[in-house]
Structures are given as C-alpha cells and as structure tokens.
Design a protein around this motif. Structure first.
Motif, PDB file in Angstrom:
ATOM      1  N   ASP A 151       0.808  -1.221   0.000  1.00 40.11           N
ATOM      2  CA  ASP A 151       0.000   0.000   0.000  1.00 40.11           C
ATOM      3  C   ASP A 151       0.839   1.267   0.000  1.00 40.11           C
ATOM      4  O   ASP A 151       0.314   2.359  -0.234  1.00 40.11           O
ATOM      5  CB  ASP A 151      -0.927   0.017   1.229  1.00 40.11           C
ATOM      6  N   HIS A 152       2.125   1.131   0.275  1.00 46.59           N
ATOM      7  CA  HIS A 152       2.996   2.304   0.360  1.00 46.59           C
ATOM      8  C   HIS A 152       3.881   2.474  -0.878  1.00 46.59           C
ATOM      9  O   HIS A 152       4.705   3.380  -0.929  1.00 46.59           O
ATOM     10  CB  HIS A 152       3.879   2.213   1.617  1.00 46.59           C
ATOM     11  N   GLY A 153       3.703   1.608  -1.857  1.00 40.67           N
ATOM     12  CA  GLY A 153       4.540   1.676  -3.043  1.00 40.67           C
ATOM     13  C   GLY A 153       3.868   2.396  -4.200  1.00 40.67           C
ATOM     14  O   GLY A 153       2.781   2.992  -4.067  1.00 40.67           O
ATOM     15  N   ILE A 154       4.491   2.319  -5.355  1.00 43.81           N
ATOM     16  CA  ILE A 154       3.970   2.960  -6.561  1.00 43.81           C
ATOM     17  C   ILE A 154       2.677   2.257  -7.004  1.00 43.81           C
ATOM     18  O   ILE A 154       2.490   1.055  -6.750  1.00 43.81           O
ATOM     19  CB  ILE A 154       5.037   2.907  -7.682  1.00 43.81           C
ATOM     20  N   SER A 155       1.790   2.992  -7.651  1.00 43.33           N
ATOM     21  CA  SER A 155       0.542   2.419  -8.143  1.00 43.33           C
ATOM     22  C   SER A 155       0.776   1.713  -9.475  1.00 43.33           C
ATOM     23  O   SER A 155       1.817   1.885 -10.117  1.00 43.33           O
ATOM     24  CB  SER A 155      -0.511   3.511  -8.333  1.00 43.33           C
ATOM     25  N   ARG A 156      -0.211   0.933  -9.915  1.00 44.50           N
ATOM     26  CA  ARG A 156      -0.077   0.265 -11.202  1.00 44.50           C
ATOM     27  C   ARG A 156       0.002   1.290 -12.330  1.00 44.50           C
ATOM     28  O   ARG A 156       0.824   1.166 -13.238  1.00 44.50           O
ATOM     29  CB  ARG A 156      -1.245  -0.685 -11.462  1.00 44.50           C
ATOM     30  N   THR A 157      -0.835   2.329 -12.258  1.00 42.93           N
ATOM     31  CA  THR A 157      -0.803   3.375 -13.287  1.00 42.93           C
ATOM     32  C   THR A 157       0.554   4.064 -13.317  1.00 42.93           C
ATOM     33  O   THR A 157       1.130   4.306 -14.382  1.00 42.93           O
ATOM     34  CB  THR A 157      -1.914   4.411 -13.026  1.00 42.93           C
ATOM     35  N   GLY A 158       1.081   4.362 -12.126  1.00 36.02           N
ATOM     36  CA  GLY A 158       2.392   5.007 -12.061  1.00 36.02           C
ATOM     37  C   GLY A 158       3.487   4.113 -12.604  1.00 36.02           C
ATOM     38  O   GLY A 158       4.404   4.576 -13.290  1.00 36.02           O
ATOM     39  N   LEU A 159       3.391   2.820 -12.318  1.00 37.91           N
ATOM     40  CA  LEU A 159       4.385   1.880 -12.822  1.00 37.91           C
ATOM     41  C   LEU A 159       4.355   1.824 -14.339  1.00 37.91           C
ATOM     42  O   LEU A 159       5.414   1.875 -14.996  1.00 37.91           O
ATOM     43  CB  LEU A 159       4.126   0.489 -12.240  1.00 37.91           C
ATOM     44  N   VAL A 160       3.165   1.718 -14.915  1.00 38.89           N
ATOM     45  CA  VAL A 160       3.045   1.646 -16.372  1.00 38.89           C
ATOM     46  C   VAL A 160       3.615   2.899 -17.019  1.00 38.89           C
ATOM     47  O   VAL A 160       4.314   2.836 -18.037  1.00 38.89           O
ATOM     48  CB  VAL A 160       1.574   1.425 -16.781  1.00 38.89           C
ATOM     49  N   GLN A 161       3.341   4.057 -16.428  1.00 36.90           N
ATOM     50  CA  GLN A 161       3.875   5.311 -16.976  1.00 36.90           C
ATOM     51  C   GLN A 161       5.400   5.325 -16.914  1.00 36.90           C
ATOM     52  O   GLN A 161       6.069   5.750 -17.856  1.00 36.90           O
ATOM     53  CB  GLN A 161       3.290   6.498 -16.201  1.00 36.90           C
ATOM     54  N   GLN A 162       5.962   4.860 -15.809  1.00 42.78           N
ATOM     55  CA  GLN A 162       7.421   4.829 -15.668  1.00 42.78           C
ATOM     56  C   GLN A 162       8.046   3.851 -16.670  1.00 42.78           C
ATOM     57  O   GLN A 162       9.074   4.144 -17.285  1.00 42.78           O
ATOM     58  CB  GLN A 162       7.786   4.413 -14.240  1.00 42.78           C
ATOM     59  N   LEU A 163       7.422   2.695 -16.834  1.00 43.88           N
ATOM     60  CA  LEU A 163       7.949   1.714 -17.786  1.00 43.88           C
ATOM     61  C   LEU A 163       7.910   2.256 -19.203  1.00 43.88           C
ATOM     62  O   LEU A 163       8.828   2.025 -19.995  1.00 43.88           O
ATOM     63  CB  LEU A 163       7.158   0.415 -17.696  1.00 43.88           C
TER      64      LEU A 163
END
Length: 597
Positions: free
Chosen positions: A521-533
């Motif tokens: 719950d304290h990490g990056i979100s799925r949306t944020g991860l996809v954007q970073q990738l």
C-alpha cells in the motif's frame, strides 16, 4: 543443349505461364477517401485532384515517407519527378520527403506507440506490419497495396555457381542449403540476420518448410541450418553483399572469411551487380520449390492524424509508384531492379540480377508463411543462435509456501525445480541473474539481488561457475513468513537495472514470477508503474518484461498490462512445473516484437 537465353517478354506474356498467386493482403488505403486507385487518372482529374493551372507555391502538401533502404532511392526519384512535373492534389503540389529507414526499427517504434515523424511507411515486407502490431496499443496502421515485389534467391559467385550446376541445374531450398552447408559443402554461404532482415527470415522459413517435407527430424535440421548460417551472418543485406568474394581476385576467392554465396533478393543482387566489376558479379539461383517474395506494402501511419490533403497526396503517391512499377518507358522502379506488384519478371531485370534460363525465375512464388509460422521460425533462431540475457525475479512472499495440489510440495519448491530445469536449456554464453521480492524484504525495499546477471560460464571469486552459483541461489529460495507481494516497486527497480545494463547483440529480457497481486500500500501504483515503464522503454535497446502469473491467486491481467508496455507479455500457469516451458515460449513470442541490437 547449350544455355538458353532469356525471352524478351515477361512471364505474364508466356503461354501457360502461372497466374500470379492471390495477394496476402487486400486492404484499401484510407477507406474514407473518395478516390481509389482503381478509379484511374481520369476520375482523379474530374474530381479536381489534378490541376496545372497554378504554379507551385509555399502551400504545397508536405508528406514524409519512411521507406526500406533498398526501395528508398526509387521512391525518392518518383517523388522528385512529381515535384518537378508539378503533379497536384486538390490544386496543390506534392512535396514528398523520403527517408531511408530499416524496416525492423520502424516496426519496433510503431509497436511502442506515440507519435510518428512520418505519414507513410513502405517496408520491404508485410511481415513487419505483423511485427509492428506487437501486443496492441501501438501506432495504428492502414495497410494498402503492394507497390513492387522482389523474389528471394541464392546469389552465387560464378565459379561456385558453375560447381553447383548453374544455370542448367534446378535446385530446391533444401538442396541448395545442403550443397553449401553439408559435409564437404561446395560453397561458403552467408545471410543477413533474420531478426533484422525480411530476406533472411523468409528464406529461413522456406528452408524450414523444405526440410519438413523431407520428413525425419526436421526441427533438428532446421536448428543446425540456423546455427551454421549464424556463423556467417551479417547485420543487413547490404553488409552481407559486401562479404562476397571477387572471382578474379585469388586472395578473395580463397579467403575462408569471404562468402561465395548469399541469400539475397533479386533486387539486392541487381544492385550489387550494377556496382560490381566483371569479377564481382553474381549469378542467381531461383529455388525450384518457389522463392518467397518481398512485397513492399504501402502503409499509412496514424491516418486519423493526417489532414485530408495529406491523405489524398499519400494516395496519389501510391498511384504513381504502382504505375512506375508496371514498367514501360521511363519506369523508375524496374530501373532500380524491382518487379511489378504482380511479380511479372522483366528479362532485363532478371539478367542484370544474374538470372538466366532455365532457372525458374518466372515460377509462382512460394506460399507466404503465416504470422504464427514466422514467429516460430524467429523464436527458433533466437533460441538457437542468439545468447540471452535474462534478469529473473522470483516472488518470495509467504503465499509461495502454499501446497500445490497433488504434488505434496509448496509453490516455491515446485518453482525452484522448474527454474533449475529451465537453467539446463541455456548455454554458457547466456547471462542470467536472480532477484527475490516480498514486502520490506531488505529494509524498506521489497527486493534483493541474490546473484548478478552475468555469463553462466564465468567463474566466481571462489572458482565455481556462475551456473553453479545460480543453481545454488535457486535452491536456497524460501518464502518469507508474513511477507506480502511487493510487485510494483520490484518491477520498476528491476527494469531500471535491466535497461541500464543492456548488452547489445543479446536477447535482453526481465522475467518476473509471482503468485499474487501487488499488496504494498505504500509503493507505486499500477498506473504510475506503467507510466514509468513507458518512459524507460527504448525501441533501440529493447528489454521486454516476461511476466508469469503462478497459481490461482495470481492476476494475469495485471502482469499482462505491466509487460505489454515494454513489448513483452503476461502468462499464466496453474502448475509451477510449467514454468520452464512457459519461459521458453515467452522468449520466442517476445522475439517477434523486439529485435535486439
């Protein structure tokens, strides 16, 4: 009987000549356009697309075309002539800029998505259109008609061609390869990398099909052929042509590093002979079981982003190219060594490329392989020839202690056994590393590197091989009690590390195995991860994520969404014992969409 000279008419004019095969694609360019190619010039003129009453000005319609390097000069010549003749669409002149671009690179760029700097793409084969689709989500394409063709054959220096019985002896793909690569082979054979060259890939598919028809262990023969070809492989067709020996130079003729035969398109042989001196020209074998064709599909790139004027200009350019391909006085494409879209063979083109009767230069082309067949061939090539660099990330959360029904072992135990079996499939030149992950595994971090990604054959400081070191690390993996699944932060960190340590010339990938969804719950979100990738993904240095969801609690849709943006894919296994075969399948699938440097 002596050698036969080529007739002065095309194959279509010959009595009993085979009809052109049905086209693999028959998709109209720009369906919304009110003018079609078949309408002809008269209809175009009536519609107001052609007008010569006004001089060209600054309001010319500008269009950029990314064309395969072999056809780019011909397209540029047609575009320059249209500009010089003030050919118009809607009363405005055509200002077409043509850039030479390797088809595999454009396919990789289109598959990733974004905004393309060109409106038209002219690859040398429609296999690249299938490659560009990737996993979906890329730049939309509107495939159109073929503007030219060129069959793929065997270009051989004259002394070696004579030894093979050219031109009187008609040989099939399997016979030609056997003559070149069998024990005591007659000639030294080279080819362009099938991962980058449509010529190389189509030929490898034809060789595989011919080998299958012979029966027996065709897969082994195909793999042996691929391995032998890789020893004399070039990065591109022009580079391959540069490896040919000159028959009239003894030092080159006897140089074992120089090739005596190449898998080349007729157009490439035409271009080579046009530049070569008398001793450097090649003769061309046309396999009797059919030559695959390069078919140059005219393709609109993101048609919805084009203006109506650009769409009409693009259509007009396609018409001009097809008209030029048909031959006749001043036809540009035949003068550059290309055949018409229907594959009609002009005697002068065949002669200039090194062809001569009774070679079956006007025979029906080989049946085009399907996208699935090409994927299988490319996967075989990747596994057989190209070393892999895999960063492996394994879920060590507490749920990996869950028993696998019917096995008496936990998910982690079965996963370790499957990874060890998969390890045996890789050579000492392959590079593999290992991470594990669970929430707060290493302080605040959800992940920990257990062994670096390096050659399996390398020795550690203690003198053991990295293969043994990695096997021990696999064996020591254990679920972390109360550990949750820190998937997103781990994926981002591992992908950053994998892209930062990218190795050219290898199949680079990140393999992730997880039995659950992200629980941090304290990490990056799925949306944020996809954007970073999406930001980290580089088409020139591809590192696809191969994400494997293990067991009933894993979310395949989640891992598929994460992997898709990198050109990889998500996979699901109900039994961890299937991991070994899925890893190999994933590598083969990803190799279709991502070509290493």
């Amino acid at each position: 009987m002596g050698r036969h000279s080529l007739p002065d008419r095309s194959a279509a004019d010959r009595p009993g000549a085979p009809s052109p095969p049905p086209r693999r694609r028959a998709v109209a360019v720009a369906g919304a356009l009110v003018v079609t190619v078949a309408a002809g010039t008269a209809v175009v003129a009536r519609g107001g697309l052609l007008s010569f009453s006004e001089p060209c000005g600054s309001d010319a319609v500008r269009l950029t075309v990314a064309a395969s390097p072999d056809i780019a000069p011909a397209v540029r010549a047609v575009a320059d002539r249209a500009r010089k003749d003030e050919v118009r669409t809607d009363g405005r002149c055509m200002d077409v800029r043509v850039v030479a671009a390797d088809s595999y690179k454009v396919a990789n760029t289109v598959a990733v998505g974004g905004k393309a700097p060109y409106q038209v793409w002219l690859p040398d084969s429609d296999l690249w259109l299938d490659r560009a689709k990737g996993a979906g989500g890329g730049i939309p394409l509107t495939p159109g008609d073929s503007v030219a063709t060129s069959p793929v054959g065997f270009a051989v220096v004259p002394s070696a061609a004579k030894a093979l019985g050219w031109p009187d002896k008609r040989l099939g793909w399997a016979e030609l390869v056997a003559a070149a690569l069998g024990s005591g082979g007659a000639v030294r054979l080279g080819a362009a990398d099938p991962a980058r060259s449509a010529t190389g890939l189509l030929a490898l598919a034809a060789i595989g099909a011919a080998s299958a028809e012979q029966g027996g262990d065709s897969d082994t023969r195909a793999a042996q052929t691929a391995e032998l070809l890789s020893e004399r492989m070039s990065q591109s067709d022009p580079q391959a042509a540069g490896t040919l020996a000159h028959d009239d130079v003894a030092a080159e003729r006897d140089d074992v590093k120089r090739n005596q035969a190449l898998i080349l398109s007729e157009q490439a042989a035409f271009a080579h002979n046009a530049k070569a001196g008398a001793g450097g020209k090649v003769d061309l074998f046309y396999p009797k079981d059919g030559a695959p064709q390069l078919n140059y599909p005219y393709t609109l790139v993101d048609e919805t982003a084009m203006s109506v004027e650009q769409s009409r200009t693009a259509l007009r350019l396609m018409t001009l190219l097809r008209e030029s391909s048909a031959g006749g006085p001043g036809a540009v494409l035949p003068a550059h060594g290309f055949r018409s879209p229907d594959g009609d063979a002009e005697a002068r083109t065949v002669r200039a490329a090194g062809g001569e009767d009774p070679q079956p230069y006007a025979g029906a082309p080989a049946t085009a392989p399907t996208a699935a067949e090409l994927q299988e061939v490319l996967g075989m090539w990747t596994i057989t020839v190209q070393s892999a660099r895999l960063s492996t990330v394994v879920d060590a959360s507490g749920s990996m202690a869950t028993p696998v029904p019917g096995s008496g072992e936990s998910r982690m135990e079965v996963t370790k056994e499957s990874l060890l079996r998969a390890l045996s499939q890789f050579t000492d030149d392959d590079e593999i590393g290992l991470w594990e992950f669970a929430t707060t595994l290493d302080g605040e971090k959800d992940y920990r590197e257990l062994t670096p990604t390096r050659r399996l054959g390398d020795r550690t400081a203690s003198g053991i091989s990295h293969r043994k070191e990695l096997a021990s690390a696999f064996d020591e993996l254990e679920p972390v009690p109360n550990g949750a699944t820190g998937l997103y932060d781990t994926t981002l960190a591992a992908y950053r590390a994998a892209t930062a340590s990218y190795v050219p010339g290898k199949f680079n990938a990140l393999v992730i195995l997880t039995d659950g969804s992200d629980q941090d719950d304290h990490g990056i979100s799925r949306t944020g991860l996809v954007q970073q990738l999406r930001t980290l993904t580089d088409p020139e240095h591809p590192v696809p994520i191969l994400a494997i969801a293990v067991g009933p609690d894993a979310d395949r849709e989640e891992v598929a969404e994460i992997a898709k943006v990198t050109g990889g894919g998500g996979y699901e296994v109900s039994d961890p014992a299937e991991i070994q075969s899925v890893i190999l399948q994933a590598i083969m699938t990803a190799s279709q969409a991502r070509i290493p440097e």
